[in-house]
Design a protein around this motif. Structure first.
Motif, PDB file in Angstrom:
ATOM      1  N   ARG A 193      -7.257 -17.204 -52.033  1.00  0.00           N
ATOM      2  CA  ARG A 193      -7.933 -16.497 -53.123  1.00  0.00           C
ATOM      3  C   ARG A 193      -9.209 -17.225 -53.545  1.00  0.00           C
ATOM      4  N   VAL A 194      -9.124 -18.550 -53.642  1.00  0.00           N
ATOM      5  CA  VAL A 194     -10.302 -19.338 -54.024  1.00  0.00           C
ATOM      6  C   VAL A 194     -11.390 -19.200 -52.963  1.00  0.00           C
ATOM      7  N   GLN A 195     -10.991 -19.199 -51.685  1.00  0.00           N
ATOM      8  CA  GLN A 195     -11.980 -19.074 -50.623  1.00  0.00           C
ATOM      9  C   GLN A 195     -12.683 -17.720 -50.670  1.00  0.00           C
ATOM     10  N   PHE A 196     -11.930 -16.652 -50.870  1.00  0.00           N
ATOM     11  CA  PHE A 196     -12.552 -15.341 -50.961  1.00  0.00           C
ATOM     12  C   PHE A 196     -13.425 -15.255 -52.209  1.00  0.00           C
ATOM     13  N   ALA A 197     -12.964 -15.855 -53.301  1.00  0.00           N
ATOM     14  CA  ALA A 197     -13.768 -15.867 -54.528  1.00  0.00           C
ATOM     15  C   ALA A 197     -15.078 -16.610 -54.309  1.00  0.00           C
ATOM     16  N   ALA A 198     -15.026 -17.719 -53.547  1.00  0.00           N
ATOM     17  CA  ALA A 198     -16.248 -18.475 -53.256  1.00  0.00           C
ATOM     18  C   ALA A 198     -17.216 -17.636 -52.435  1.00  0.00           C
ATOM     19  N   ASN A 199     -16.690 -16.948 -51.425  1.00  0.00           N
ATOM     20  CA  ASN A 199     -17.536 -16.074 -50.610  1.00  0.00           C
ATOM     21  C   ASN A 199     -18.129 -14.948 -51.430  1.00  0.00           C
ATOM     22  N   MET A 200     -17.301 -14.340 -52.254  1.00  0.00           N
ATOM     23  CA  MET A 200     -17.766 -13.215 -53.057  1.00  0.00           C
ATOM     24  C   MET A 200     -18.773 -13.669 -54.105  1.00  0.00           C
ATOM     25  N   THR A 201     -18.529 -14.835 -54.679  1.00  0.00           N
ATOM     26  CA  THR A 201     -19.451 -15.378 -55.685  1.00  0.00           C
ATOM     27  C   THR A 201     -20.840 -15.565 -55.088  1.00  0.00           C
ATOM     28  N   PHE A 202     -20.885 -16.151 -53.899  1.00  0.00           N
ATOM     29  CA  PHE A 202     -22.173 -16.380 -53.254  1.00  0.00           C
ATOM     30  C   PHE A 202     -22.825 -15.057 -52.839  1.00  0.00           C
ATOM     31  N   HIS A 203     -22.030 -14.176 -52.256  1.00  0.00           N
ATOM     32  CA  HIS A 203     -22.587 -12.918 -51.744  1.00  0.00           C
ATOM     33  C   HIS A 203     -23.176 -12.046 -52.843  1.00  0.00           C
ATOM     34  N   ILE A 204     -22.451 -11.891 -53.939  1.00  0.00           N
ATOM     35  CA  ILE A 204     -22.864 -10.930 -54.961  1.00  0.00           C
ATOM     36  C   ILE A 204     -24.180 -11.326 -55.623  1.00  0.00           C
ATOM     37  N   LEU A 205     -24.552 -12.598 -55.550  1.00  0.00           N
ATOM     38  CA  LEU A 205     -25.809 -13.029 -56.153  1.00  0.00           C
ATOM     39  C   LEU A 205     -26.994 -12.263 -55.586  1.00  0.00           C
ATOM     40  N   PHE A 206     -26.947 -11.938 -54.310  1.00  0.00           N
ATOM     41  CA  PHE A 206     -28.129 -11.403 -53.635  1.00  0.00           C
ATOM     42  C   PHE A 206     -28.214  -9.871 -53.694  1.00  0.00           C
ATOM     43  N   PRO A 207     -27.133  -9.132 -53.453  1.00  0.00           N
ATOM     44  CA  PRO A 207     -27.225  -7.690 -53.712  1.00  0.00           C
ATOM     45  C   PRO A 207     -27.550  -7.367 -55.162  1.00  0.00           C
ATOM     46  N   THR A 208     -27.099  -8.213 -56.079  1.00  0.00           N
ATOM     47  CA  THR A 208     -27.412  -7.981 -57.489  1.00  0.00           C
ATOM     48  C   THR A 208     -28.920  -7.978 -57.723  1.00  0.00           C
ATOM     49  N   ILE A 209     -29.640  -8.748 -56.934  1.00  0.00           N
ATOM     50  CA  ILE A 209     -31.107  -8.756 -57.036  1.00  0.00           C
ATOM     51  C   ILE A 209     -31.727  -7.649 -56.198  1.00  0.00           C
ATOM     52  N   SER A 210     -31.283  -7.510 -54.952  1.00  0.00           N
ATOM     53  CA  SER A 210     -31.966  -6.589 -54.037  1.00  0.00           C
ATOM     54  C   SER A 210     -31.820  -5.128 -54.446  1.00  0.00           C
ATOM     55  N   ILE A 211     -30.710  -4.763 -55.090  1.00  0.00           N
ATOM     56  CA  ILE A 211     -30.511  -3.363 -55.478  1.00  0.00           C
ATOM     57  C   ILE A 211     -31.637  -2.883 -56.385  1.00  0.00           C
ATOM     58  N   ALA A 212     -31.880  -3.615 -57.461  1.00  0.00           N
ATOM     59  CA  ALA A 212     -32.902  -3.185 -58.415  1.00  0.00           C
ATOM     60  C   ALA A 212     -34.305  -3.605 -57.995  1.00  0.00           C
ATOM     61  N   MET A 213     -34.427  -4.711 -57.257  1.00  0.00           N
ATOM     62  CA  MET A 213     -35.746  -5.174 -56.836  1.00  0.00           C
ATOM     63  C   MET A 213     -36.454  -4.123 -55.990  1.00  0.00           C
ATOM     64  N   GLY A 214     -35.699  -3.409 -55.174  1.00  0.00           N
ATOM     65  CA  GLY A 214     -36.308  -2.364 -54.368  1.00  0.00           C
ATOM     66  C   GLY A 214     -36.996  -1.308 -55.217  1.00  0.00           C
ATOM     67  N   TRP A 215     -36.378  -0.945 -56.323  1.00  0.00           N
ATOM     68  CA  TRP A 215     -36.963   0.077 -57.199  1.00  0.00           C
ATOM     69  C   TRP A 215     -38.166  -0.472 -57.967  1.00  0.00           C
ATOM     70  N   VAL A 216     -38.132  -1.755 -58.312  1.00  0.00           N
ATOM     71  CA  VAL A 216     -39.296  -2.365 -58.969  1.00  0.00           C
ATOM     72  C   VAL A 216     -40.489  -2.377 -58.011  1.00  0.00           C
ATOM     73  N   LEU A 217     -40.231  -2.719 -56.753  1.00  0.00           N
ATOM     74  CA  LEU A 217     -41.302  -2.697 -55.756  1.00  0.00           C
ATOM     75  C   LEU A 217     -41.848  -1.287 -55.567  1.00  0.00           C
ATOM     76  N   PHE A 218     -40.971  -0.306 -55.578  1.00  0.00           N
ATOM     77  CA  PHE A 218     -41.424   1.087 -55.480  1.00  0.00           C
ATOM     78  C   PHE A 218     -42.292   1.448 -56.684  1.00  0.00           C
ATOM     79  N   PHE A 219     -41.915   0.973 -57.869  1.00  0.00           N
ATOM     80  CA  PHE A 219     -42.724   1.208 -59.068  1.00  0.00           C
ATOM     81  C   PHE A 219     -44.108   0.585 -58.907  1.00  0.00           C
ATOM     82  N   PHE A 220     -44.153  -0.637 -58.376  1.00  0.00           N
ATOM     83  CA  PHE A 220     -45.452  -1.290 -58.152  1.00  0.00           C
ATOM     84  C   PHE A 220     -46.317  -0.461 -57.206  1.00  0.00           C
ATOM     85  N   ARG A 221     -45.702   0.083 -56.150  1.00  0.00           N
ATOM     86  CA  ARG A 221     -46.464   0.893 -55.192  1.00  0.00           C
ATOM     87  C   ARG A 221     -47.000   2.155 -55.866  1.00  0.00           C
ATOM     88  N   VAL A 222     -46.153   2.821 -56.628  1.00  0.00           N
ATOM     89  CA  VAL A 222     -46.570   4.063 -57.286  1.00  0.00           C
ATOM     90  C   VAL A 222     -47.694   3.787 -58.274  1.00  0.00           C
TER      91      VAL A 222
END
Length: 455
Positions: A9-38
């Motif tokens: 459980r700790v190992q999966f939590a460690a993997n998930m902790t690290f992984h979620i950091l980046f989709p949490t940024i990329s999901i909304a960052m894409g829309w901010v970049l689209f706003f900059f383009r528009v």
């Protein structure tokens, strides 16, 4: 720690902790970049193109780490949790496949145009590519949250010979908690990105980079945060009510309610003690807990005692929830004060800039606290009411799990520190005019437009 289940459980939590950091940024960052383009396309102001060129590099770095960490995490379904796919693979497998087929390839295909096409394609193609990547990241989140939500509120299936078989895919995808969980996650991503952009822009501001592109990004981020925080509070309340309906044991642990009671207080502070099933040093507001959760001052809330041994651990949920809410309240205060300062003076001051820099990754802290509450709160189940965590675990020996866990932790710590260092390095580099060239737009025919009256 020698318990193989806890180590897994700790190992999966460690993997998930690290992984979620980046989709949490990329999901909304894409829309901010689209706003900059528009904004660049509609105004012709090069500050928006310069902001885009700076932040698309950070987006690419984030996307790459998210992909790599996601692959590592998926391997653990086979190594540490074979019972998960054996029992619910008929549902989890297709949902994970949809995410790859409909989202990942979309993101990966158009990301190349975003990174290398500024001087090679037309403004329209670059903008459309940015939209497709932003849409792809959101679609990816949709499928992953659909699966995760189904694990909390499983519907639309039947058990045949110990295996789950889908009977209604629409019910599975749009399960009872999915709309709330998806909305909550998307807004959390927006807030994470807002404070990331605000913090890095404030860092550049402190380094005397007051160029229009920096200020445009800073103001955009502060407005994002100021607008989204109140919405998140409302959505969070709705999500809490949905959780009370479908996972009441989680709510009891979050609120530190050991015994079923009417008119439960809202605990501002306490030290939950599982041994005595009581709260030490409790400070609360009478009846407010029931009022928030049931909308009645004397509403009844089930306590931990109502669930026998089928309940999550109380201290992690109790503290995790309060960390999430506390960081959220701090975000609200900082974003509103920053917006007021910008509106009043048109600029920020050094103290506010340092505060924003300190909160650059505040979104990560709030997201992780909320994610721990969500996932630990499902225990002892992996799929609520269907499959326990213990039944899904493999029989791998504890020393083997411990050794790989140690390697994961060292690697993830190094990668996280490197990521943060690179982001701030790009901020320092981006502050030098000669390293932030402005790519002149290209016509649909592919010919570069003359700038500054040149040929």
């Amino acid at each position: 720690m020698t318990d193989p289940l806890m180590l897994a459980r700790v190992q999966f939590a460690a993997n998930m902790t690290f992984h979620i950091l980046f989709p949490t940024i990329s999901i909304a960052m894409g829309w901010v970049l689209f706003f900059f383009r528009v904004r660049h396309n509609s105004t012709g102001d090069k500050k928006w193109a310069e902001a885009y060129q700076f932040w698309v590099k950070i987006f690419a770095l984030t996307f790459a780490l998210g992909v790599v960490s996601g692959i590592t995490m998926s391997f653990q379904f086979g190594t540490n949790w074979p019972g998960f796919m054996q029992t619910v693979g008929n549902i989890a497998g297709p949902l994970l496949a949809y995410e790859v087929l409909t989202a990942f390839f979309l993101e990966a295909t158009f990301l190349g145009i975003m990174l290398f096409g500024a001087q090679r394609v037309s403004q329209r193609v670059l903008t459309v590519s940015t939209f497709m990547v932003a849409f792809g990241t959101t679609l990816s989140a949709f499928w992953i949250i659909a699966l995760n939500s189904w694990m909390h509120t499983p519907v639309g299936f039947e058990m045949i010979n110990g295996k789950a078989h889908a009977t209604d895919w629409l019910a599975i995808v749009f399960n009872p908690s999915m709309p709330y969980r998806l909305t909550h996650m998307l807004i959390a991503s927006g807030l994470t990105v807002a404070f990331l952009i605000a913090g890095i822009s404030a860092y550049r501001w402190l380094r005397k980079d007051r160029t229009p592109s920096v200020m445009a990004a800073l103001k955009t981020a502060i407005v994002m945060a100021a607008v989204m925080i109140p919405i998140q509070i409302v959505v969070g309340d709705m999500h809490g009510l949905n959780t009370l309906e479908h996972e009441p044991a989680k709510i009891a642990a979050m609120e530190g309610i050991w015994k079923t009671e009417k008119g439960a207080p809202l605990l501002l502070f306490a030290v939950p003690d599982p041994a005595t099933q009581s709260n030490k040093y409790a400070v609360g507001i009478p009846k407010l807990g029931s009022l928030i959760l049931t909308h009645k001052a004397d509403g009844e809330i089930k306590g931990i005692d109502a669930f026998g041994d089928k309940h999550p651990p109380v201290p992690p949920l109790f503290w995790g929830f309060r960390i999430m809410v506390g960081v959220g309240m701090l975000m609200l205060a900082v974003s509103w004060f920053s917006a007021w300062t910008l509106r009043r003076k048109g600029d920020i001051n050094p103290l506010l800039a340092r505060t924003l820099v300190a909160m650059t990754f505040a979104g990560w802290l709030a997201t992780l606290a909320g994610w721990y509450v969500t996932e630990i709160g499902r225990q002892p189940y992996l799929v609520y009411g269907v499959l326990t965590t213990a039944d899904a675990a493999s029989k791998i020996a504890a020393p083997m799990i411990a050794s790989t866990l140690a390697m994961y932790l060292v690697l993830y710590l190094a990668l996280t520190v490197t990521y943060i260092s690179v982001v701030f390095h790009l901020a320092r580099k981006g502050g030098k005019p000669e390293t932030a060239p402005y790519a002149a737009p290209v016509q649909a025919s592919g010919r570069r437009l003359a700038t500054n009256g040149g040929r």
